[in-house]
Design a protein around this motif. Structure first.
Motif, PDB file in Angstrom:
ATOM      1  N   ALA A 136      25.306 -34.483  30.320  1.00  0.00           N
ATOM      2  CA  ALA A 136      26.269 -33.348  29.736  1.00  0.00           C
ATOM      3  C   ALA A 136      25.204 -32.430  28.610  1.00  0.00           C
ATOM      4  N   GLU A 137      25.168 -31.464  30.145  1.00  0.00           N
ATOM      5  CA  GLU A 137      24.874 -30.479  30.387  1.00  0.00           C
ATOM      6  C   GLU A 137      23.004 -30.431  29.734  1.00  0.00           C
ATOM      7  N   GLU A 138      22.497 -31.529  29.576  1.00  0.00           N
ATOM      8  CA  GLU A 138      21.051 -31.493  29.975  1.00  0.00           C
ATOM      9  C   GLU A 138      20.186 -31.954  31.019  1.00  0.00           C
ATOM     10  N   GLU A 139      19.404 -30.620  30.805  1.00  0.00           N
ATOM     11  CA  GLU A 139      19.069 -31.624  32.399  1.00  0.00           C
ATOM     12  C   GLU A 139      17.937 -32.818  32.393  1.00  0.00           C
ATOM     13  N   VAL A 140      18.631 -33.052  33.038  1.00  0.00           N
ATOM     14  CA  VAL A 140      17.178 -34.499  33.799  1.00  0.00           C
ATOM     15  C   VAL A 140      16.467 -34.902  34.766  1.00  0.00           C
ATOM     16  N   PHE A 141      17.018 -33.733  35.339  1.00  0.00           N
ATOM     17  CA  PHE A 141      15.558 -33.873  36.704  1.00  0.00           C
ATOM     18  C   PHE A 141      15.554 -32.667  37.079  1.00  0.00           C
ATOM     19  N   CYS A 142      14.587 -32.369  37.797  1.00  0.00           N
ATOM     20  CA  CYS A 142      14.455 -30.478  38.846  1.00  0.00           C
ATOM     21  C   CYS A 142      13.493 -31.105  39.702  1.00  0.00           C
ATOM     22  N   GLY A 143      13.914 -30.762  41.201  1.00  0.00           N
ATOM     23  CA  GLY A 143      12.490 -31.482  42.298  1.00  0.00           C
ATOM     24  C   GLY A 143      12.107 -30.329  42.468  1.00  0.00           C
ATOM     25  N   GLU A 144      11.175 -29.588  42.794  1.00  0.00           N
ATOM     26  CA  GLU A 144      10.383 -28.676  43.457  1.00  0.00           C
ATOM     27  C   GLU A 144      10.030 -29.060  44.944  1.00  0.00           C
ATOM     28  N   LEU A 145       9.810 -28.110  45.632  1.00  0.00           N
ATOM     29  CA  LEU A 145       9.398 -27.912  47.355  1.00  0.00           C
ATOM     30  C   LEU A 145       7.977 -26.999  47.269  1.00  0.00           C
ATOM     31  N   ALA A 146       6.898 -27.522  47.892  1.00  0.00           N
ATOM     32  CA  ALA A 146       6.177 -26.711  48.228  1.00  0.00           C
ATOM     33  C   ALA A 146       5.789 -25.089  48.317  1.00  0.00           C
ATOM     34  N   ALA A 147       5.618 -24.628  48.124  1.00  0.00           N
ATOM     35  CA  ALA A 147       5.469 -23.270  48.637  1.00  0.00           C
ATOM     36  C   ALA A 147       5.251 -23.202  49.646  1.00  0.00           C
ATOM     37  N   GLU A 148       4.404 -23.619  50.330  1.00  0.00           N
ATOM     38  CA  GLU A 148       3.761 -23.717  51.726  1.00  0.00           C
ATOM     39  C   GLU A 148       4.254 -24.320  53.092  1.00  0.00           C
ATOM     40  N   THR A 149       5.405 -25.585  51.965  1.00  0.00           N
ATOM     41  CA  THR A 149       6.401 -26.037  52.990  1.00  0.00           C
ATOM     42  C   THR A 149       7.523 -24.682  53.519  1.00  0.00           C
ATOM     43  N   ILE A 150       7.748 -24.581  52.190  1.00  0.00           N
ATOM     44  CA  ILE A 150       9.219 -22.981  52.152  1.00  0.00           C
ATOM     45  C   ILE A 150       9.136 -22.350  53.522  1.00  0.00           C
ATOM     46  N   GLN A 151       7.438 -21.736  53.477  1.00  0.00           N
ATOM     47  CA  GLN A 151       7.024 -20.988  53.789  1.00  0.00           C
ATOM     48  C   GLN A 151       7.328 -21.171  55.635  1.00  0.00           C
ATOM     49  N   GLU A 152       6.339 -22.946  55.687  1.00  0.00           N
ATOM     50  CA  GLU A 152       6.573 -23.462  57.003  1.00  0.00           C
ATOM     51  C   GLU A 152       7.931 -23.607  57.904  1.00  0.00           C
ATOM     52  N   VAL A 153       9.008 -24.311  57.088  1.00  0.00           N
ATOM     53  CA  VAL A 153      10.325 -24.162  57.320  1.00  0.00           C
ATOM     54  C   VAL A 153      10.871 -22.967  57.838  1.00  0.00           C
ATOM     55  N   LEU A 154      10.766 -22.003  57.604  1.00  0.00           N
ATOM     56  CA  LEU A 154      11.300 -20.762  57.365  1.00  0.00           C
ATOM     57  C   LEU A 154      10.409 -19.694  58.632  1.00  0.00           C
ATOM     58  N   ALA A 155       9.355 -20.194  59.246  1.00  0.00           N
ATOM     59  CA  ALA A 155       8.803 -20.206  60.528  1.00  0.00           C
ATOM     60  C   ALA A 155       9.561 -20.959  61.561  1.00  0.00           C
ATOM     61  N   GLU A 156       9.338 -21.883  61.384  1.00  0.00           N
ATOM     62  CA  GLU A 156      10.110 -22.766  62.279  1.00  0.00           C
ATOM     63  C   GLU A 156      11.949 -22.626  62.325  1.00  0.00           C
TER      64      GLU A 156
END
Length: 274
Positions: free
Chosen positions: A75-95
């Motif tokens: 009903a337009e209210e946030e219940v949950f928002c996940g978050e990836l670790a910044a380090e993981t994001i950079q490692e995935v992009l490199a791969e």
């Protein structure tokens, strides 16, 4: 136990191959769901803002388990928002730089992001599923946002090898799942559609046995295994059909709406005094 929550995947499940559904039929069924106290939840790998667009009249009433469970809104209210670790994001992009045939989006709460110079065909394809899509100079340097998913596109034949390779490389840090048609999502381990449903169930006090889930792809497996009533479409992937308790008509035949009509009929029958 009676069904109190219906969760539907969208692409290949609730939507037909023309990216639509029988809106008149659903408009007849939805008030009946409300009257019976049955919650209707949209559970998809797609972006929240895109999912809302399919239900313009009632989006403010619905719950959405978007981005494969990384972003949950009721009903337009946030219940949950996940978050990836910044380090993981950079490692995935490199791969991913090692895979010339893989196109990449990074998905966040405010927008999805694509790198300038990407294949225009891919960008056009992505814009159908990500209504908020921002082009950036470099995916390694994004605007401030909460980032929770990678969305990859490759050839259908390359999906399983890609999943196997990334699963081995990033075990415990990301989970690759197939989302159909050559698309692969990289999600936070444990943050999937079933996890999103559990959060809504806790809020509504609905047991697992009272949940009905519909799906067709690998990113629906946890949700189908979680639900007391699980339905795979006739067009579903083999692993999804094996996981579900019941196989129903295809997305082209409006199989979800057919089954919802049956659920409502059975519920009405239960309420008739003997």
């Amino acid at each position: 136990m009676p069904i109190k929550l219906i969760a539907v995947d969208m692409d290949g499940t609730f939507l037909n191959n023309q990216q639509d559904y029988d809106r008149r039929w659903f408009q007849e069924l939805y008030p009946q769901l409300q009257a019976q106290g049955i919650k209707f939840v949209v559970a998809s790998g797609n972006q929240y803002y895109q999912l809302r667009s399919f239900f313009p009249e009632i989006a403010s009433q619905l719950a959405f388990v978007a981005e494969n469970g990384a972003y949950v809104v009721e009903a337009e209210e946030e219940v949950f928002c996940g978050e990836l670790a910044a380090e993981t994001i950079q490692e995935v992009l490199a791969e991913l730089a090692n895979y010339a045939e893989v196109h990449t989006l990074i998905c966040g709460k405010n927008s999805a992001y694509v790198q300038d110079g990407e294949d225009p065909t891919f960008i056009q394809h992505a814009s159908r599923y990500y209504h908020r899509l921002t082009t950036v100079a470099n995916l390694r340097d994004l605007p401030e946002d909460t980032l929770f998913k990678f969305a990859l596109s490759t050839t259908v034949a390359n999906v399983e090898p890609l999943i196997a390779s990334l699963s081995a490389k990033f075990a415990g840090r990301i989970t690759p799942v197939s989302s159909g048609h050559g698309d692969v999502d990289l999600i936070i381990p444990g943050i999937h559609k079933a996890n999103g449903l559990k959060r809504l169930q806790a809020h509504w006090q609905i047991a697992d046995e009272e949940v009905a889930a519909f799906g067709d792809s690998g990113n629906d497996l946890e949700m189908l295994q979680h639900a007391g009533f699980s339905y795979a479409m006739a067009n579903a992937q083999p692993a999804v059909k094996a996981s579900a308790k019941t196989i129903i008509a295809s997305n082209q035949e409006q199989g979800v709406l057919q089954q919802i009509e049956k659920i409502l009929a059975e519920t009405n029958q239960e309420h008739i005094p003997s």
